[in-house]
Scaffold this motif. Structure first.
Motif, mmCIF file in Angstrom:
data_model
loop_
_atom_site.group_PDB
_atom_site.id
_atom_site.type_symbol
_atom_site.label_atom_id
_atom_site.label_comp_id
_atom_site.label_asym_id
_atom_site.label_seq_id
_atom_site.Cartn_x
_atom_site.Cartn_y
_atom_site.Cartn_z
ATOM 1 N N GLY A 155 0.823 -1.205 0.000
ATOM 2 C CA GLY A 155 0.000 0.000 0.000
ATOM 3 C C GLY A 155 0.854 1.251 0.000
ATOM 4 N N PHE A 156 1.904 1.248 0.804
ATOM 5 C CA PHE A 156 2.829 2.379 0.832
ATOM 6 C C PHE A 156 3.566 2.520 -0.495
ATOM 7 C CE2 PHE A 156 7.228 3.789 1.515
ATOM 8 C CZ PHE A 156 7.000 5.063 2.023
ATOM 9 N N ILE A 157 4.036 1.390 -1.051
ATOM 10 C CA ILE A 157 4.766 1.440 -2.326
ATOM 11 C C ILE A 157 3.853 1.953 -3.442
ATOM 12 C CG2 ILE A 157 5.891 0.022 -4.089
ATOM 13 C CD1 ILE A 157 6.909 -1.775 -1.856
ATOM 14 N N GLY A 158 2.587 1.496 -3.453
ATOM 15 C CA GLY A 158 1.672 1.896 -4.516
ATOM 16 C C GLY A 158 1.415 3.385 -4.544
ATOM 17 N N ASP A 159 1.349 4.017 -3.384
ATOM 18 C CA ASP A 159 1.131 5.463 -3.333
ATOM 19 C C ASP A 159 2.420 6.253 -3.484
ATOM 20 O OD1 ASP A 159 -1.638 5.489 -3.060
ATOM 21 O OD2 ASP A 159 -1.546 5.213 -0.896
ATOM 22 N N LYS A 160 3.543 5.663 -3.138
ATOM 23 C CA LYS A 160 4.816 6.383 -3.203
ATOM 24 C C LYS A 160 5.449 6.287 -4.586
ATOM 25 C CE LYS A 160 7.862 8.741 -0.802
ATOM 26 N NZ LYS A 160 7.505 10.001 -0.120
ATOM 27 N N LEU A 161 5.500 5.080 -5.153
ATOM 28 C CA LEU A 161 6.194 4.866 -6.429
ATOM 29 C C LEU A 161 5.255 4.781 -7.619
ATOM 30 C CD1 LEU A 161 8.876 2.237 -5.317
ATOM 31 C CD2 LEU A 161 9.052 4.732 -5.335
ATOM 32 N N GLY A 162 3.976 4.498 -7.381
ATOM 33 C CA GLY A 162 3.026 4.403 -8.483
ATOM 34 C C GLY A 162 2.438 3.011 -8.606
ATOM 35 N N ARG A 163 1.304 2.937 -9.324
ATOM 36 C CA ARG A 163 0.631 1.643 -9.500
ATOM 37 C C ARG A 163 1.442 0.711 -10.400
ATOM 38 N NH1 ARG A 163 -1.540 4.664 -5.760
ATOM 39 N NH2 ARG A 163 -3.494 5.744 -6.268
ATOM 40 N N TYR A 164 2.019 1.250 -11.442
ATOM 41 C CA TYR A 164 2.748 0.445 -12.430
ATOM 42 C C TYR A 164 3.944 -0.290 -11.822
ATOM 43 C CZ TYR A 164 5.661 -0.456 -16.573
ATOM 44 O OH TYR A 164 6.458 -1.034 -17.525
ATOM 45 N N PRO A 165 4.884 0.387 -11.150
ATOM 46 C CA PRO A 165 6.010 -0.365 -10.568
ATOM 47 C C PRO A 165 5.578 -1.317 -9.463
ATOM 48 C CG PRO A 165 6.079 1.945 -9.905
ATOM 49 C CD PRO A 165 5.033 1.840 -10.958
ATOM 50 N N CYS A 166 4.513 -0.977 -8.744
ATOM 51 C CA CYS A 166 4.036 -1.864 -7.678
ATOM 52 C C CYS A 166 3.501 -3.172 -8.264
ATOM 53 C CB CYS A 166 2.959 -1.164 -6.862
ATOM 54 S SG CYS A 166 2.451 -2.054 -5.376
ATOM 55 N N ILE A 167 2.773 -3.081 -9.374
ATOM 56 C CA ILE A 167 2.262 -4.291 -10.023
ATOM 57 C C ILE A 167 3.404 -5.134 -10.574
ATOM 58 C CG2 ILE A 167 0.927 -5.116 -12.011
ATOM 59 C CD1 ILE A 167 -1.020 -2.852 -11.554
ATOM 60 N N LEU A 168 4.391 -4.495 -11.192
ATOM 61 C CA LEU A 168 5.535 -5.254 -11.706
ATOM 62 C C LEU A 168 6.295 -5.944 -10.583
ATOM 63 C CD1 LEU A 168 6.991 -2.846 -14.430
ATOM 64 C CD2 LEU A 168 5.366 -4.724 -14.704
ATOM 65 N N LEU A 169 6.479 -5.254 -9.475
ATOM 66 C CA LEU A 169 7.198 -5.839 -8.348
ATOM 67 C C LEU A 169 6.428 -7.014 -7.757
ATOM 68 C CD1 LEU A 169 9.691 -5.560 -6.529
ATOM 69 C CD2 LEU A 169 8.343 -4.030 -5.063
ATOM 70 N N VAL B 124 -1.378 13.850 -9.361
ATOM 71 C CA VAL B 124 -1.231 14.114 -7.930
ATOM 72 C C VAL B 124 0.244 14.324 -7.577
ATOM 73 C CG1 VAL B 124 -1.402 13.023 -5.662
ATOM 74 C CG2 VAL B 124 -3.356 12.982 -7.202
ATOM 75 N N LYS B 125 1.130 13.610 -8.260
ATOM 76 C CA LYS B 125 2.561 13.737 -8.003
ATOM 77 C C LYS B 125 3.213 14.847 -8.826
ATOM 78 C CE LYS B 125 2.675 10.542 -4.956
ATOM 79 N NZ LYS B 125 2.973 10.868 -3.550
ATOM 80 N N ASN C 245 1.279 16.031 -0.902
ATOM 81 C CA ASN C 245 2.125 15.159 -0.093
ATOM 82 C C ASN C 245 1.259 14.585 1.020
ATOM 83 O OD1 ASN C 245 4.626 15.585 -1.443
ATOM 84 N ND2 ASN C 245 4.778 17.599 -0.478
ATOM 85 N N ALA C 246 1.190 13.286 1.105
ATOM 86 C CA ALA C 246 0.344 12.644 2.101
ATOM 87 C C ALA C 246 1.069 11.432 2.647
ATOM 88 C CB ALA C 246 -1.000 12.238 1.498
ATOM 89 N N SER C 247 0.672 11.005 3.837
ATOM 90 C CA SER C 247 1.247 9.828 4.480
ATOM 91 C C SER C 247 0.161 9.116 5.248
ATOM 92 C CB SER C 247 2.392 10.229 5.420
ATOM 93 O OG SER C 247 1.884 10.931 6.540
ATOM 94 N N ILE C 248 0.514 7.989 5.808
ATOM 95 C CA ILE C 248 -0.456 7.196 6.558
ATOM 96 C C ILE C 248 -0.951 7.947 7.788
ATOM 97 C CG2 ILE C 248 1.247 6.025 8.002
ATOM 98 C CD1 ILE C 248 -0.408 3.466 7.637
ATOM 99 N N LEU C 249 -0.186 8.938 8.247
ATOM 100 C CA LEU C 249 -0.615 9.735 9.405
ATOM 101 C C LEU C 249 -1.847 10.573 9.088
ATOM 102 C CD1 LEU C 249 2.853 10.934 10.759
ATOM 103 C CD2 LEU C 249 1.458 9.021 11.564
ATOM 104 N N ASP C 250 -2.118 10.833 7.814
ATOM 105 C CA ASP C 250 -3.302 11.613 7.447
ATOM 106 C C ASP C 250 -4.590 10.861 7.743
ATOM 107 O OD1 ASP C 250 -2.198 14.057 6.325
ATOM 108 O OD2 ASP C 250 -1.351 12.772 4.779
ATOM 109 N N PHE C 251 -4.511 9.549 7.883
ATOM 110 C CA PHE C 251 -5.701 8.802 8.275
ATOM 111 C C PHE C 251 -6.100 9.129 9.719
ATOM 112 C CE2 PHE C 251 -4.287 6.221 4.703
ATOM 113 C CZ PHE C 251 -5.492 5.967 4.069
ATOM 114 N N TYR C 252 -5.175 9.706 10.461
ATOM 115 C CA TYR C 252 -5.489 10.144 11.819
ATOM 116 C C TYR C 252 -5.748 11.642 11.885
ATOM 117 C CZ TYR C 252 -4.820 11.423 16.697
ATOM 118 O OH TYR C 252 -4.986 11.946 17.948
#
Length: 629
Positions: free
Chosen positions: A200-214, A324-325, A363-370
């Motif tokens: 989930g972190f990789i998908g938002d940080k690096l993108g959907r495409y590299p996350c799927i390949l990885l 967004v990026k 710029n967002a992070s998991i802390l924004d859920f709080y």
């Protein structure tokens, strides 16, 4: 002079009546909140320049259809890896290896060998975990006097009745070293927990495409690697790594699909792709019953994954994530490539208007859920609901196992029937909306789970039918909740949010497995009661997302917000939102719509009516005053 005073007096009376109506509208908070919500949606639509480009691109052309089809194959293969334990760990009757007697009787058959060297139970069957103590006698003495002293198996095991090679007889998982399907599933679900957060972190940080390949690379490595393990610990480790890759692909492909498909096709695509889990179970069943060796099941089950290598050339990146990026030019290139595939032309003025959503790069992070109150509220409710779904589904599965149903049938039968059940979710979404469709499916599935303890145990057929209905309802709710979660989460945190809800779902399954295995059943039932009541009581807090625009950044998340401000502030916010829209939307249309909706003249039985012409004049004058303000 009197003639001038009379029209002035009528005008003051009309203005006073309009002011009264305005004050009444201010005290109608539900209606005002709905108007404010509509204004926010209109503002979001105006700011979403990409939506106009998607319209020109084609809502569901050949490009989008190919993209959705690419998610079918991974979903089919995911089921093979998720439920492979059902076919590679079948029950095997093991006996102690007593080949020592062949030194004195090399011509003994297997039946004669077991008869001389294994003790028996009172019913005449051989003991599976004990053997007679080896002796140095000759064969005739052993046959004449027999053996008396027993001991645990010391030279391994034999499986004379087994016709297939499984991990049970491969690693001798018997007699105290028994293989536990629940433990293996818990290990797999633990991998989902950590993998959901990581990918989930990789998908938002690096993108959907590299996350799927990885994740595809991980599926190939751990899928084929499972075929060559030499111990049960290695087997569990590779299963753990495989679950990481599977959840990473599921999260990223879901986010990519939602961000490329618009309108009613968003939810339809996710539900349709998940319906192909049923084909995956059919494929797994064919592999399990065709190949006699468990390693071949993994080899041929992983072989189609090699097709996923082609994703490096044919898979696009999400234009919404690129915007967004701040990668506007890359987003334009992806859109032009998609338009070429759809044989459509995107007007250059639309492309020129494409820009980063918001005032700056998000710029967002998991802390924004709080820290973000609205996002925190919605995510917390979804986490509770997802935990309930996972716990209820797993509990129903374990209850079916308690009735003596074969473990393969426990998963295969609901899985086969899950395709039409999931497709019903499309119909429910279209006719009843997201919110109440999910609530209905969750209530039906959980109600069956809560009803079963009160049904007499001798009504086995009725209980199995209730379990099956509950499983199908919860299967439908899982697909609908995935579609809803992908729709409501903002682009900047969509993959991370999907990882969080997946974590909650896996946690519910793990808790159910632990409680049903190592504690009295009523404890799991009590947790099911509490979580179900809590989920259904909090459902009203979830917003409806049907026909709403995409949300890209946290600032736009307010379109889902239910305002609880005072009526005076709410009315002021409506006027401010209206004035912000003047530059983009027809001013006269919005002004008249707002005034008519907020004022709605009611018949006054104690005062003389105002003519329609006078009312129109008053509305126009007030509209001009608003415009000047």
């Amino acid at each position: 002079m009197a003639g001038k005073e009379k029209p002035m007096e009528l005008q003051n009376q009309a203005s006073y009546r309009n002011l009264q109506r305005r004050e009444e509208a201010e005290h109608s908070s539900p209606k005002s909140a709905e108007l404010l919500r509509k204004l926010r949606i209109m503002e979001a639509n105006q700011q979403d320049k990409l939506a106009n480009i998607m319209e020109a691109l084609g809502k569901f052309g050949p490009f989008q259809r190919r993209l959705v089809a690419l998610t079918f194959i991974p979903n089919i293969l995911a089921v093979v890896f998720m439920y492979a334990d059902l076919f590679v760990s079948g029950e095997q009757k093991a006996y102690c290896n007593t080949s020592w007697i062949l030194d004195v009787g090399p011509n003994l058959s297997m039946a004669e060998q077991l008869n001389l060297t294994l003790p028996r139970y009172k019913n005449g069957s051989f003991m599976t975990c004990r053997m007679f103590l080896p002796v140095t006698w000759d064969l005739d003495s052993i046959i004449k006097f027999g053996l008396n002293y027993t001991q645990p198996c010391s030279q391994g095991f034999v499986y004379p009745e087994s016709k297939t090679r499984s991990i049970i007889n491969e690693f001798d998982l018997v007699c105290g070293e028994d293989f536990s399907p629940e433990a293996a599933q818990s290990m797999f679900m633990t991998g989902l927990l950590t993998g959901a957060l990581i990918f989930g972190f990789i998908g938002d940080k690096l993108g959907r495409y590299p996350c799927i390949l990885l994740s595809n690379l991980g599926i190939i490595i751990f899928g084929f690697g499972t075929s060559f393990v030499t111990s049960i610990n290695q087997y569990l480790f590779f299963r753990f790594g495989l679950s990481h890759s599977l959840v990473g692909h599921a999260i990223s492909s879901m986010a990519l699909t939602v961000e490329w498909v618009v309108g009613e096709h968003r939810a339809h695509s996710i539900i349709l792709s998940q319906s192909f889990y049923s084909l995956g179970l059919m494929f797994l069943s064919g592999l399990g019953y065709t190949f006699p060796h468990w390693r071949l099941v993994f080899v041929f089950g992983t072989a189609p994954v090699l097709f996923l290598v082609s994703f490096i050339w044919i898979l696009p990146e999400s234009p919404r994530w690129l915007l967004v990026k701040g990668k506007v030019e890359e987003a334009k290139q992806e859109l032009l490539s998609a338009a070429e595939r759809n044989k459509r032309t995107i007007p250059l003025p639309l492309l020129d208007k494409l820009q980063v959503p918001g005032k700056k790069v998000a710029n967002a992070s998991i802390l924004d859920f709080y820290s973000n109150s609205q996002l925190r509220k919605v995510t917390l409710v979804m986490v509770i609901v997802w935990f309930t779904v996972g716990h209820s589904y797993s509990t129903l599965t374990l209850k079916m196992e308690a009735f003596g149903v074969k473990q393969q049938l426990i998963e295969i039968i609901p899985g086969m029937m899950g395709m039409p059940a999931r497709l019903c979710g499309i119909f429910l979404f279209e006719h009843f909306g997201r919110k109440w469709s999910m609530a209905g499916a969750l209530f039906q599935g959980s109600f069956m789970n809560l009803l079963i303890p009160f049904i007499p145990s001798d009504l086995k057929t009725t209980l199995l039918l209730l379990i099956l209905v509950g499983q199908l309802s919860l299967s439908t709710s899982i697909s609908m909740f995935f579609a809803y979660s992908a729709e409501i989460l903002p682009t900047v945190l969509r993959a991370t949010g999907l990882g969080l809800v997946t974590l909650a779902w896996a946690s519910g399954i793990i808790v159910s497995l632990a409680l049903m295995t190592w504690s009295p059943p009523y404890i799991s039932n009590y947790i099911g009661y509490v979580s179900t009541i809590l989920s259904l009581s909090l459902f009203y807090m979830l917003p409806e997302t049907q026909n709403l625009p995409h949300v890209d950044i946290l600032e736009h998340f307010s379109i889902y917000k239910r305002s609880r401000r005072s009526n005076k502030k709410l009315s002021k916010e409506i006027l401010l939102a209206e004035s912000k829209l003047y530059s983009e939307v027809n001013q006269e249309v919005i002004r008249n719509t707002l005034l008519n909706a907020m004022m709605e003249p009611e018949p006054d039985l104690f005062s003389s009516p105002v003519s329609s012409k006078e009312a129109s004049t008053n509305n126009q004058e007030e509209g001009q005053a608003l415009g000047r303000s």
